[in-house]
Design an enzyme around this catalytic site. Structure first.
Site, PDB file in Angstrom:
ATOM      1  N   HIS A 206     -12.569  -2.592   4.684  1.00  0.00           N
ATOM      2  CA  HIS A 206     -11.096  -2.561   4.013  1.00  0.00           C
ATOM      3  C   HIS A 206     -10.430  -1.374   4.700  1.00  0.00           C
ATOM      4  O   HIS A 206      -9.444  -1.398   4.536  1.00  0.00           O
ATOM      5  CB  HIS A 206     -11.117  -2.839   2.559  1.00  0.00           C
ATOM      6  CG  HIS A 206     -11.384  -1.557   2.054  1.00  0.00           C
ATOM      7  ND1 HIS A 206     -12.666  -1.073   1.863  1.00  0.00           N
ATOM      8  CD2 HIS A 206     -10.467  -0.445   1.239  1.00  0.00           C
ATOM      9  CE1 HIS A 206     -12.670   0.225   0.933  1.00  0.00           C
ATOM     10  NE2 HIS A 206     -11.216   0.323   1.119  1.00  0.00           N
TER      11      HIS A 206
HETATM   12  C1  UD1 Z   1      -6.844   1.382  -1.915  1.00  0.00           C
HETATM   13  C2  UD1 Z   1      -7.081   2.802  -1.878  1.00  0.00           C
HETATM   14  C3  UD1 Z   1      -8.279   3.130  -1.065  1.00  0.00           C
HETATM   15  C4  UD1 Z   1      -9.436   2.255  -2.012  1.00  0.00           C
HETATM   16  C5  UD1 Z   1      -9.096   0.696  -1.893  1.00  0.00           C
HETATM   17  C6  UD1 Z   1     -10.023  -0.118  -2.424  1.00  0.00           C
HETATM   18  C7  UD1 Z   1      -5.212   4.329  -1.381  1.00  0.00           C
HETATM   19  C8  UD1 Z   1      -4.310   5.056  -0.305  1.00  0.00           C
HETATM   20  N1  UD1 Z   1      -6.070   3.380  -0.975  1.00  0.00           N
HETATM   21  O1  UD1 Z   1      -6.824   0.767  -0.660  1.00  0.00           O
HETATM   22  O2  UD1 Z   1      -8.795   4.308  -1.342  1.00  0.00           O
HETATM   23  O3  UD1 Z   1     -10.893   2.208  -1.192  1.00  0.00           O
HETATM   24  O4  UD1 Z   1      -7.729   0.816  -2.608  1.00  0.00           O
HETATM   25  O5  UD1 Z   1      -9.588  -1.602  -2.529  1.00  0.00           O
HETATM   26  O6  UD1 Z   1      -5.031   4.471  -2.570  1.00  0.00           O
HETATM   27  N2  UD1 Z   1      -3.179  -6.187  -2.106  1.00  0.00           N
HETATM   28  C9  UD1 Z   1      -3.404  -7.403  -2.678  1.00  0.00           C
HETATM   29  N3  UD1 Z   1      -3.862  -7.524  -4.025  1.00  0.00           N
HETATM   30  C10 UD1 Z   1      -3.873  -6.454  -4.702  1.00  0.00           C
HETATM   31  C11 UD1 Z   1      -4.081  -5.065  -3.936  1.00  0.00           C
HETATM   32  C12 UD1 Z   1      -3.743  -5.242  -2.667  1.00  0.00           C
HETATM   33  O7  UD1 Z   1      -3.262  -8.548  -2.021  1.00  0.00           O
HETATM   34  O8  UD1 Z   1      -4.390  -6.231  -5.989  1.00  0.00           O
HETATM   35  C13 UD1 Z   1      -3.089  -6.404  -0.727  1.00  0.00           C
HETATM   36  C14 UD1 Z   1      -1.604  -5.888  -0.346  1.00  0.00           C
HETATM   37  O9  UD1 Z   1      -1.201  -6.798   0.601  1.00  0.00           O
HETATM   38  C15 UD1 Z   1      -1.569  -4.504   0.224  1.00  0.00           C
HETATM   39  C16 UD1 Z   1      -3.121  -4.277   0.733  1.00  0.00           C
HETATM   40  O10 UD1 Z   1      -3.962  -5.338   0.034  1.00  0.00           O
HETATM   41  O11 UD1 Z   1      -0.671  -4.225   1.032  1.00  0.00           O
HETATM   42  C17 UD1 Z   1      -3.642  -2.942   0.624  1.00  0.00           C
HETATM   43  O12 UD1 Z   1      -3.742  -2.564  -0.906  1.00  0.00           O
HETATM   44  P1  UD1 Z   1      -3.557  -0.911  -0.908  1.00  0.00           P
HETATM   45  O13 UD1 Z   1      -3.584  -0.730  -2.399  1.00  0.00           O
HETATM   46  O14 UD1 Z   1      -2.260  -0.322  -0.382  1.00  0.00           O
HETATM   47  O15 UD1 Z   1      -4.567  -0.195  -0.401  1.00  0.00           O
HETATM   48  P2  UD1 Z   1      -5.946  -0.602  -0.243  1.00  0.00           P
HETATM   49  O16 UD1 Z   1      -6.463  -1.100   1.015  1.00  0.00           O
HETATM   50  O17 UD1 Z   1      -6.538  -1.547  -1.321  1.00  0.00           O
END
Ligand code: UD1
Length: 363
Positions: A206
């Site tokens: 991821h």
């Molecule tokens: C975040 C953390 C990362 C961690 C990861 C675990 C930061 C900078 N990054 O990254 O350190 O390893 O979480 O998962 O804080 N999304 C959903 N549903 C959710 C959450 C996210 O669909 O419940 C999608 C959204 O489109 C979002 C993307 O996933 O834009 C990324 O989510 P985000 O929380 O920005 O970062 P992660 O890649 O999950």
């Protein structure tokens, strides 16, 4: 009376707060609040973990959701400030390296509230990783830096942080793993996924550096599909990775791979525990595989968790099809020559939560 305000926001935080909450609840004169920023919000990314880990419902959910780093960080800060004013804790306790960790640290120190950082001192020395920025800022500002491994202490000293702010406490993720491993085994997830008693690989990817560019993601998916020609490959997909695969038109590359929705904690541990090898870019899985004695190939140029290499089962591999394939071949050959053994770095003993709680009492 001591009041602790724990902040969690994203999936890897939930396993870290559980043992600290439990250990602090066993101490006298302790009041605790749990604030969820809402950085992760899907049931599979959040609620499921609360259930698996037996966490209480958060006292407050800031409901910030997904956005650019700046918008997400700013929203967390704006929403957290009035909560902090209302709860008036003696300590804010932040976990790991996600945006919620850094945002709430900034709010806390500016308001003169003490901040304790659980999992302090880890460094990848790769500033292109958003987590590395979060770690550096959080550790520069927090009052009490609770480290999971001795390299963390050393990193902090090298940054000129005084000894009085550093405490080696060990690894809280390991507390959670040790306390729930038996329940995870009872789940028998390998049977549910049709891989019980067989050699199989478990993988997760991821990180933006692996999934946000088409060429890199295609290389990784190609390697997973190659491996799936030899043994089942179980791949629960993070929402970010799912979105990118579709956006880049790469869905067809993984026909032989078993793609799953994101899994809960117990199901993940159950599958990892019995697997032949793990391929990942997760921080937590590097530690869990070390504890479970499962070989781990981490597709990254660096790791903030070096003890998983020096004392564990982890190895860094390039994010290329040929690089991953070569490393997989070596792991499978080593398995036939005696295999891998669990690693036990210092302080990875199931008692880190207790050590942390005892440092947070206010006399
Ligand atoms: C975040 C953390 C990362 C961690 C990861 C675990 C930061 C900078 N990054 O990254 O350190 O390893 O979480 O998962 O804080 N999304 C959903 N549903 C959710 C959450 C996210 O669909 O419940 C999608 C959204 O489109 C979002 C993307 O996933 O834009 C990324 O989510 P985000 O929380 O920005 O970062 P992660 O890649 O999950």
């Amino acid at each position: 009376m001591t009041t602790l305000l724990h902040v969690v926001g994203a999936r890897p935080n939930f396993m870290k707060v559980a043992p600290v909450l439990r250990a602090a609840a066993a101490l006298p004169n302790m009041r605790q609040y749990l604030v969820h920023t809402g950085q992760h919000y899907d049931a599979a990314m959040s609620d499921r973990f609360f259930e698996d880990l037996g966490l209480p419902a958060p006292d407050v959910n800031l409901g910030v959701g997904s956005a650019t780093h700046s918008v997400q960080t700013a929203k967390i800060m704006i929403e957290f400030e009035p909560v902090l004013d209302r709860m008036k804790p003696d300590w804010i306790v932040v976990y790991g390296d996600v945006n919620s960790t850094m945002a709430c640290t900034l709010v806390g120190v500016k308001k003169g509230v003490r901040v304790a950082h659980v999992e302090a001192g880890l460094r990848s020395r790769d500033r292109s990783m958003p987590e590395e920025i979060n770690r550096i800022v959080t550790d520069a500002l927090a009052d009490l830096l609770l480290t999971p491994s001795r390299d963390g202490d050393e990193n902090l000293r090298q940054e000129g942080i005084p000894e009085s702010r550093i405490r080696f406490v060990g690894n809280v993720m390991v507390d959670t793993l040790l306390s729930l491993r038996a329940r995870a085994r009872e789940l028998a997830a390998p049977s549910a996924h049709g891989v019980a008693g067989r050699s199989y690989a478990f993988c997760t990817f991821h990180r933006p550096s692996n999934v946000d560019q088409r060429e890199t993601l295609a290389e990784i998916l190609g390697a997973l599909d190659d491996l799936a020609g030899r043994m089942p490959v179980v791949f629960p997909i993070h929402p970010r990775t799912r979105q990118r695969m579709t956006e880049f038109g790469l869905d067809g590359l993984t026909r032989r791979v078993t793609l799953l929705e994101p899994l809960g904690y117990l199901e993940t541990v159950s599958l990892v525990d019995q697997s032949t090898l793990v391929l990942t870019d997760s921080g937590g899985l590097q530690e869990e595989t070390t504890m479970l004695g499962v070989p781990c190939l981490t597709a990254r140029p660096n790791t903030e968790r070096p003890v998983t290499i020096t004392e564990g089962t982890n190895r860094l591999v390039p994010s290329t099809r040929s690089g991953i394939n070569a490393a997989v071949a070596e792991v499978l050959a080593a398995r036939n020559n005696g295999g891998y053994h669990p690693g036990r770095p210092e302080g990875w003993d199931g008692r880190a939560g207790e050590r942390i709680a005892s440092l947070l009492t206010v006399s």
